[in-house]
Design a protein around this motif. Structure first.
Motif, PDB file in Angstrom:
ATOM      1  N   THR A 128       2.511   1.234 -11.424  1.00 28.22           N
ATOM      2  CA  THR A 128       1.261   1.353 -10.669  1.00 28.22           C
ATOM      3  C   THR A 128       1.547   1.217  -9.177  1.00 28.22           C
ATOM      4  N   THR A 129       1.130   2.213  -8.403  1.00 30.33           N
ATOM      5  CA  THR A 129       1.293   2.194  -6.945  1.00 30.33           C
ATOM      6  C   THR A 129      -0.037   2.562  -6.305  1.00 30.33           C
ATOM      7  N   ASN A 130      -0.636   1.598  -5.616  1.00 29.65           N
ATOM      8  CA  ASN A 130      -1.911   1.838  -4.917  1.00 29.65           C
ATOM      9  C   ASN A 130      -2.971   2.440  -5.846  1.00 29.65           C
ATOM     10  N   GLY A 131      -3.038   1.930  -7.060  1.00 30.32           N
ATOM     11  CA  GLY A 131      -4.033   2.404  -8.010  1.00 30.32           C
ATOM     12  C   GLY A 131      -3.623   3.635  -8.794  1.00 30.32           C
ATOM     13  N   ASN A 132      -2.507   4.245  -8.429  1.00 31.92           N
ATOM     14  CA  ASN A 132      -2.023   5.430  -9.138  1.00 31.92           C
ATOM     15  C   ASN A 132      -0.964   5.013 -10.163  1.00 31.92           C
ATOM     16  N   LYS A 133      -1.075   5.520 -11.409  1.00 30.88           N
ATOM     17  CA  LYS A 133      -0.141   5.142 -12.465  1.00 30.88           C
ATOM     18  C   LYS A 133       0.794   6.297 -12.797  1.00 30.88           C
ATOM     19  N   GLU A 160       4.989  -1.034  -4.457  1.00 28.08           N
ATOM     20  CA  GLU A 160       4.417  -0.614  -3.181  1.00 28.08           C
ATOM     21  C   GLU A 160       5.071   0.690  -2.749  1.00 28.08           C
ATOM     22  N   GLU A 206       5.292   1.932 -17.105  1.00 28.98           N
ATOM     23  CA  GLU A 206       4.044   2.345 -16.467  1.00 28.98           C
ATOM     24  C   GLU A 206       4.020   1.702 -15.082  1.00 28.98           C
ATOM     25  N   ASN A 260       4.258  -3.215 -11.057  1.00 30.85           N
ATOM     26  CA  ASN A 260       3.492  -2.955  -9.840  1.00 30.85           C
ATOM     27  C   ASN A 260       4.472  -2.696  -8.705  1.00 30.85           C
ATOM     28  N   LYS A 281       4.947  -2.661 -17.826  1.00 34.38           N
ATOM     29  CA  LYS A 281       4.107  -2.428 -16.649  1.00 34.38           C
ATOM     30  C   LYS A 281       4.764  -3.004 -15.400  1.00 34.38           C
TER      31      LYS A 281
END
Length: 215
Positions: free
Chosen positions: A65-70, A8, A63, A6, A4
């Motif tokens: 994750t960018t601004n809530g989008n996976k 931006e 996986e 994260n 995972k």
């Protein structure tokens, strides 16, 4: 299990924007593929550098994750600075986890010292050290292992002999490749040739002695 990350979204692309990202100790990256527009992202530099210690990252599912989008993706390329060797850019490719992917993984040989052929004086030729595989990303192994324990002199391990996980198959033209070969001569064969040579030399000696001398 997916790794995972994260990230931006980078609203501005280009070399200048990428330099600004790196100045903040982060890493510019891109996600592309699956007939969607590429997305420029910014990774936490420290977190990604820590991941580099893990083996076979290119076979893992990420996986992101960018601004809530996976996004499900695989690592395709890492670019390094030629002097500092720091990561300067990363490429990810989107994948559908329900469809097979094509991946190249390393091949490892084990039990070399206990191999029958090596014990008899054979020499290992580890000819092909990577293999192309096809399968769901979660089924792709980090590496393929070849056990040389029972391999004798003159024998080889081809792609068709490799032990693969269920659901994983060889890529194109991999089955006929010889990945590992033990070369050399069997002791019996060497002894037979040596005896034949000695016999030939012994037979030649009397004939030479009986030949008349040239005047």
């Amino acid at each position: 299990m997916a790794i995972k990350l994260n990230a931006e979204i980078r609203k501005v692309a280009g070399k200048g924007a990428a330099r600004a990202v790196r100045k903040n100790q982060n890493i510019p990256a891109v996600i592309y593929g699956e007939k969607k527009e590429p997305v420029s992202i910014e990774l936490d530099g420290h977190a990604f550098e820590m991941l580099l210690g893990q083996p076979s990252l290119r076979t893992k599912l990420f996986e992101i994750t960018t601004n809530g989008n996976k996004e499900d993706a695989m690592l395709m390329d890492i670019q390094y600075h030629p002097v500092s060797d720091k990561v300067v850019h990363v490429d990810f490719k989107r994948i559908n986890v329900k469809e097979p992917v094509h991946v190249v993984v390393p091949v490892e040989v084990v039990n070399v010292d206990t191999s029958k052929g090596i014990k008899l004086g054979g020499v290992l030729n580890f000819a092909v050290r990577k293999v192309a595989l096809v399968g769901l990303v979660q089924d792709i192994p980090e590496k393929i292992t070849i056990d040389l324990s029972n391999l004798n002199i003159g024998e080889s391990v081809h792609g068709s002999d490799l032990v693969l996980p269920k659901g994983v198959s060889l890529g194109l033209h991999q089955a006929e490749l010889a990945f590992a070969i033990i070369g050399g001569k069997m002791a019996e064969e060497a002894d037979t040739k040596q005896a034949a040579a000695q016999a030939a030399a012994a037979n030649a000696a009397p004939a030479a002695a009986a030949a008349p001398a040239k005047k």
